[in-house]
Design a protein around this motif. Structure first.
Motif, PDB file in Angstrom:
ATOM      1  N   ILE A  37       7.740 -18.859  16.007  1.00  0.00           N
ATOM      2  CA  ILE A  37       6.844 -17.714  15.798  1.00  0.00           C
ATOM      3  C   ILE A  37       7.440 -16.687  14.830  1.00  0.00           C
ATOM      4  O   ILE A  37       6.712 -16.072  14.058  1.00  0.00           O
ATOM      5  N   ASP A  38       8.772 -16.518  14.822  1.00  0.00           N
ATOM      6  CA  ASP A  38       9.390 -15.587  13.871  1.00  0.00           C
ATOM      7  C   ASP A  38       9.201 -16.064  12.439  1.00  0.00           C
ATOM      8  O   ASP A  38       8.905 -15.264  11.543  1.00  0.00           O
ATOM      9  N   ALA A  39       9.356 -17.373  12.213  1.00  0.00           N
ATOM     10  CA  ALA A  39       9.146 -17.924  10.872  1.00  0.00           C
ATOM     11  C   ALA A  39       7.691 -17.766  10.452  1.00  0.00           C
ATOM     12  O   ALA A  39       7.390 -17.460   9.290  1.00  0.00           O
ATOM     13  N   LEU A  40       6.791 -17.944  11.381  1.00  0.00           N
ATOM     14  CA  LEU A  40       5.368 -17.771  11.096  1.00  0.00           C
ATOM     15  C   LEU A  40       5.064 -16.313  10.749  1.00  0.00           C
ATOM     16  O   LEU A  40       4.305 -16.034   9.820  1.00  0.00           O
ATOM     17  N   ALA A  41       5.675 -15.395  11.467  1.00  0.00           N
ATOM     18  CA  ALA A  41       5.486 -13.967  11.170  1.00  0.00           C
ATOM     19  C   ALA A  41       6.017 -13.628   9.776  1.00  0.00           C
ATOM     20  O   ALA A  41       5.389 -12.860   9.035  1.00  0.00           O
ATOM     21  N   ASN A  89      12.861 -18.667  -0.505  1.00  0.00           N
ATOM     22  CA  ASN A  89      13.516 -18.754   0.809  1.00  0.00           C
ATOM     23  C   ASN A  89      12.524 -19.085   1.919  1.00  0.00           C
ATOM     24  O   ASN A  89      12.896 -19.701   2.920  1.00  0.00           O
ATOM     25  N   LEU A  90      11.275 -18.690   1.744  1.00  0.00           N
ATOM     26  CA  LEU A  90      10.228 -18.985   2.727  1.00  0.00           C
ATOM     27  C   LEU A  90       9.524 -20.311   2.427  1.00  0.00           C
ATOM     28  O   LEU A  90       8.559 -20.657   3.085  1.00  0.00           O
ATOM     29  N   ARG A  91      10.001 -21.008   1.423  1.00  0.00           N
ATOM     30  CA  ARG A  91       9.437 -22.293   0.992  1.00  0.00           C
ATOM     31  C   ARG A  91       7.972 -22.169   0.571  1.00  0.00           C
ATOM     32  O   ARG A  91       7.169 -23.061   0.808  1.00  0.00           O
TER      33      ARG A  91
END
Length: 125
Positions: A37-41, A89-91
């Motif tokens: 969920i942190d990556a999604l945020a 970095n977020l691809r």
């Protein structure tokens, strides 16, 4: 039977906690299953920044180098490079080198689909 009401601050409050236990259990299971969920945020935060969104939109039709992006966006090369680093970095973008020039493109079809879905949602109203 009153289930919710508006308090003095104008916020809706719930009078009965756990009124729909099956629905609560399903929602809790889905939320708990999102280990990322942190990556999604962070992904959605990237789309929430107008500069990064302009870069992603500029790259929809193909590869551009930093100089191309500075011309499109009216920004300095260092400002564009900074945003590209965050997007990489977020691809969301990827780079390829051709001689001394580095070209950027959207990382994959998912990014293009996210942009298209967002635009469709905004234009729907």
């Amino acid at each position: 039977m009153e289930i919710s009401k508006i308090n003095a601050e104008g916020d809706e409050t719930c009078e009965h906690l756990g009124l729909h236990p099956e629905a609560v259990a399903r929602a809790a299971q889905r939320v708990g299953a999102l280990a990322h969920i942190d990556a999604l945020a962070q992904l959605f935060a990237a789309f929430g920044d107008p500069t990064r969104l302009r870069i992603l939109t500029a790259l929809r039709d193909g590869d551009l180098c930093v100089c191309d992006l500075t011309a499109v966006l009216g920004m300095t090369a260092s400002a564009v490079s900074h945003q590209l680093r965050l997007l990489r970095n977020l691809r969301l973008v990827r780079s390829r080198k051709a001689g001394r020039v580095v070209y950027y493109r959207l990382d994959d079809e998912h990014v293009l689909n996210l942009l298209a879905q967002g635009e469709a949602h905004v234009q729907h109203y």
